[in-house]
Write an enzyme that holds these catalytic residues in place. Structure first.
Site, PDB file in Angstrom:
ATOM      1  N   ASP A 114      18.179  -2.335  22.712  1.00  0.00           N
ATOM      2  CA  ASP A 114      18.023  -3.401  21.561  1.00  0.00           C
ATOM      3  C   ASP A 114      18.769  -2.766  20.419  1.00  0.00           C
ATOM      4  O   ASP A 114      19.419  -1.855  20.345  1.00  0.00           O
ATOM      5  CB  ASP A 114      16.339  -3.357  21.232  1.00  0.00           C
ATOM      6  CG  ASP A 114      15.957  -2.198  20.455  1.00  0.00           C
ATOM      7  OD1 ASP A 114      16.704  -0.972  20.281  1.00  0.00           O
ATOM      8  OD2 ASP A 114      14.594  -1.626  20.271  1.00  0.00           O
ATOM      9  N   GLY A 116      18.073  -2.124  17.155  1.00  0.00           N
ATOM     10  CA  GLY A 116      17.503  -1.305  16.140  1.00  0.00           C
ATOM     11  C   GLY A 116      16.849  -1.890  15.069  1.00  0.00           C
ATOM     12  O   GLY A 116      16.319  -1.518  14.121  1.00  0.00           O
ATOM     13  N   GLY A 250      11.826 -12.641  17.250  1.00  0.00           N
ATOM     14  CA  GLY A 250      10.597 -13.155  16.172  1.00  0.00           C
ATOM     15  C   GLY A 250       9.377 -13.876  16.793  1.00  0.00           C
ATOM     16  O   GLY A 250       8.845 -14.744  15.890  1.00  0.00           O
ATOM     17  N   ASP A 300      10.514  -7.480  27.751  1.00  0.00           N
ATOM     18  CA  ASP A 300      10.134  -6.311  27.526  1.00  0.00           C
ATOM     19  C   ASP A 300       8.829  -6.330  26.773  1.00  0.00           C
ATOM     20  O   ASP A 300       8.723  -7.079  25.977  1.00  0.00           O
ATOM     21  CB  ASP A 300      11.086  -5.440  26.840  1.00  0.00           C
ATOM     22  CG  ASP A 300      11.081  -5.707  25.129  1.00  0.00           C
ATOM     23  OD1 ASP A 300      11.540  -6.832  24.951  1.00  0.00           O
ATOM     24  OD2 ASP A 300      10.776  -4.887  24.493  1.00  0.00           O
ATOM     25  N   CYS A 338      -3.907  -3.179  44.811  1.00  0.00           N
ATOM     26  CA  CYS A 338      -2.589  -2.409  44.116  1.00  0.00           C
ATOM     27  C   CYS A 338      -2.209  -1.531  45.267  1.00  0.00           C
ATOM     28  O   CYS A 338      -3.163  -0.659  45.554  1.00  0.00           O
ATOM     29  CB  CYS A 338      -2.865  -2.225  42.946  1.00  0.00           C
ATOM     30  SG  CYS A 338      -1.561  -1.135  42.226  1.00  0.00           S
ATOM     31  N   CYS A 340      -0.225   0.962  44.070  1.00  0.00           N
ATOM     32  CA  CYS A 340       0.442   2.069  43.347  1.00  0.00           C
ATOM     33  C   CYS A 340      -0.139   3.541  43.860  1.00  0.00           C
ATOM     34  O   CYS A 340      -1.043   3.616  44.478  1.00  0.00           O
ATOM     35  CB  CYS A 340       0.498   1.966  41.960  1.00  0.00           C
ATOM     36  SG  CYS A 340      -1.038   2.230  41.024  1.00  0.00           S
ATOM     37  N   CYS A 343      -3.577   3.973  42.663  1.00  0.00           N
ATOM     38  CA  CYS A 343      -4.789   3.082  43.457  1.00  0.00           C
ATOM     39  C   CYS A 343      -4.877   3.716  44.774  1.00  0.00           C
ATOM     40  O   CYS A 343      -5.891   3.463  45.280  1.00  0.00           O
ATOM     41  CB  CYS A 343      -4.539   1.613  43.243  1.00  0.00           C
ATOM     42  SG  CYS A 343      -4.910   0.901  41.671  1.00  0.00           S
ATOM     43  N   HIS A 369      -0.022   2.889  36.952  1.00  0.00           N
ATOM     44  CA  HIS A 369      -0.792   1.406  37.661  1.00  0.00           C
ATOM     45  C   HIS A 369      -0.052   0.493  36.773  1.00  0.00           C
ATOM     46  O   HIS A 369       0.137  -0.527  37.186  1.00  0.00           O
ATOM     47  CB  HIS A 369      -2.273   1.955  37.531  1.00  0.00           C
ATOM     48  CG  HIS A 369      -2.801   0.455  37.629  1.00  0.00           C
ATOM     49  ND1 HIS A 369      -2.991  -0.196  38.904  1.00  0.00           N
ATOM     50  CD2 HIS A 369      -3.346  -0.476  36.823  1.00  0.00           C
ATOM     51  CE1 HIS A 369      -3.452  -1.124  39.043  1.00  0.00           C
ATOM     52  NE2 HIS A 369      -3.695  -1.637  37.649  1.00  0.00           N
TER      53      HIS A 369
END
Lengths: 408, 408
Positions: A114, A116, A250, A300, A338, A340, A343, A369
């Site tokens: 980004d 800043g 914004g 993000d 899941c 992962c 899990c 997770h």
């Protein structure tokens, strides 16, 4: 890292969106569509990003509570890092001397930084905005600092991200239309200066600035609050400057969800069809699905990582608060759908114990997770668009998942 | 998990140390010697522990800052967990209902649990010691609790560790000889009661106590402070009770290092040759080498994990304080002779940045390195004894490593 061979790339050349020689290593392909939703592929200096994409937030060059290898193992294509934080500490000059952000953090895939601006407006002390720059004090030690449209470009060049963002003025919500207009107009003037500086990188005019990643792309940011006419003017002005991609800034600053969806739909449709669209700082899992449906390609958000550290977990049947006493002897995995590490390996009872005991492993396992849930959601979205079943995916997703804690 | 085939095991049967039918799944082999140092193999219900061994400390069923899979990947054979902490939260009854500690934490190799005595004496509030039991308040919520020689056995039976420790009274240093004697004598009386209860597990007399791990072993603890005659009497009394193994307690509590080494040498020599010897709560890397030289087989210590979280790192050339400004742009790995994930992947500059930024990943990466350093040290010790070069290893180790911070 994913690599595509040159033949495959050249065959598709016609569908690539490329702006200029400045960003010769940048391209965006749209592979398939479902309504306004797009399944795409973003080509960046450090690799390919499958879109729609979610970017885990690595504020200070680390995703909180997990190692960078874990982010790679979760198969995130692209990482987000924060220009303001890295500028303040350890410094972009230092990172440039250490070979750039990729080498510094041990991440070989794409990075987006980004500008800043958001952090300057939310974190820094004694902030003073002038037309030339934002002057402020470091939130760490009070050291006087400033950020201008040009220095934001220079810092991100030293960091060597694959995608740099322009410096914008990001107001909160609600805000009077005149204030939203002023912030939007300033963002536009700053966009022109930021683009000029970006195009000068690597030339005599910016010879002192290290270019850590040749072929870095730059995205403009559309502002205008919740005022659709301001958004239209911001789109027109930003597109007139010309960027490799466009972000919608914004939003997710306190406005109602329905309002956000309307602004996203309106703004995304106004943006160039061929360029990638990035909705900044959003959102909940259903925000991702709904924003993709409105034409967004990139996201993000700190929600999966921050909520993980607070014991708030996203699952295929809704949110779980792992502190809840009902999980004390619950031997089931967090989310039976899941795959992962968390899990596959641990019970809700153990995760609750770790959380209540304040063990660092609680933050780690919960983060793994939640991030996997977000990345899985994006994989599901991409497959659904590619196979022509995005609308049924969207309906099924909302049937399974709601904003309410389920604690089932 | 490491498995040895039945043929190999039966051939060595003659050298196995076994105490009784109570612990039929326990055996200790001594494979080779170098002076008083022994290279051995401890057979426990959940697998084999190569000795001399270091046990990472998993206080609350988790090694601080890393996942249990990382502990396995570091190739630790055995984990230590704290009876007091797990009794207070989530409760040994709950862990028993969830299938025992191994299932709860996702660790399939051996576990040793301390008795809780040390924590009661160092953590609990309003402690009152009677001959029958220690009565105290939970350090979490003030809840009244007690720990007796019998209940310490019951708790560890429910937890289902492979090795349970007797409840001991562990005084600090310095202490008058009469006080050290009283604590030693009480520990001895408690050892007799603890052993009687241990032998009753699984019988009608202890029918209410879940046995989560059949074949659990029990170690006695030798006390007596720094008074060698008290240590002798403690050894004689504890061995007369008879345990699968013997621990030396009451050291690393503030006494000078040379004193500790003398007590260790004296006590280890007095203990039965055939049984494993465990030095509790020790120590620095050179303490490990020196204690092995004096006949110790097992260690645990919070030093590698706690120091890691404080930025104090152990390397093959001494200690490094990663906060030090000199590492700001140091691209070298922490320890060029270390093959851990941290050293393979990151620079000192990045590790310093993570530490200063307060990133959780700093604790994780530092812990991985420090634990690997400790486990590598034990691997080096075992190989050196096996190959008849322990004395040269010991000299080389001290030449490379000292207690001073090197910050090279």
């Amino acid at each position: 890292m994913k690599k595509r061979n040159a033949t495959a790339r050249s065959r598709r050349e016609g569908s690539h969106y490329r702006l200029s020689a400045v960003s010769a290593r940048f391209a965006f392909e749209i592979l398939s569509r479902a309504g306004r939703a797009r399944r795409g592929r973003l080509h960046l200096p450090h690799g390919v990003v499958e879109t729609p994409a979610f970017m885990p937030v690595g504020t200070r060059g680390a995703v909180k509570a997990i190692t960078i290898d874990a982010v790679r193992d979760l198969d995130a294509d692209i990482l987000l890092a924060n220009t303001y934080h890295l500028h303040v500490r350890p410094g972009d000059d230092r990172i440039a001397r250490l070979g750039g952000l990729h080498a510094f953090v041990g991440w070989s895939r794409p990075i987006l930084t980004d500008s800043g601006g958001y952090q300057v407006f939310s974190l820094a002390a004694r902030r003073r905005v002038t037309e030339d720059a934002v002057v402020f004090q470091s939130h760490l030690d009070g050291q006087p600092l400033s950020l201008s449209p040009e220095s934001a470009v220079d810092i991100q060049s030293r960091l060597g991200s694959d995608v740099a963002m322009i410096l914008d003025e990001c107001p909160s919500w609600p805000i009077p239309q005149t204030d939203a207009e002023a912030a939007m107009e300033r963002t536009l003037r700053w966009a022109r200066r930021g683009r000029a500086r970006f195009e000068a990188l690597g030339t005599a005019a910016a010879a002192a600035v290290t270019v850590s990643t040749p072929g870095q792309a730059q995205f403009g940011i559309v502002q205008g609050g919740t005022f659709l006419d301001l958004r239209d003017r911001s789109v027109a002005g930003t597109v007139a400057v010309g960027f490799e991609g466009y972000a919608i800034g914004g939003l997710s600053v306190g406005e109602p969800t329905a309002t956000m969806y309307d602004v996203v739909a309106h703004t995304a449709q106004a943006l160039p069809e061929a360029a990638p669209r990035y909705l900044m700082g959003t959102g909940t899992p259903d925000d991702l699905v709904e924003s993709v449906a409105r034409g967004i390609d990139m996201f993000d958000c700190v929600l999966p990582t921050r909520n993980a550290r607070n014991g708030q977990l996203f699952t295929n049947v809704g949110r779980i608060n792992i502190k809840n006493a009902r999980y004390g002897e619950d031997q089931r995995p967090l989310d039976r759908d899941c795959a992962c590490y968390t899990c596959r390996t641990f019970s809700r009872a153990y995760l609750r114990h770790l959380f209540l005991a304040g063990e660092i492993a609680a933050a780690t396992l919960n983060t793994l997770h939640n991030l996997n849930f977000y990345l899985d959601t994006m994989r599901g979205i991409r497959d659904a668009i590619a196979f022509g079943r995005f609308e049924s995916f969207r309906i099924a997703f909302h049937q399974r998942w709601s904003r309410q804690a389920v604690d089932s």
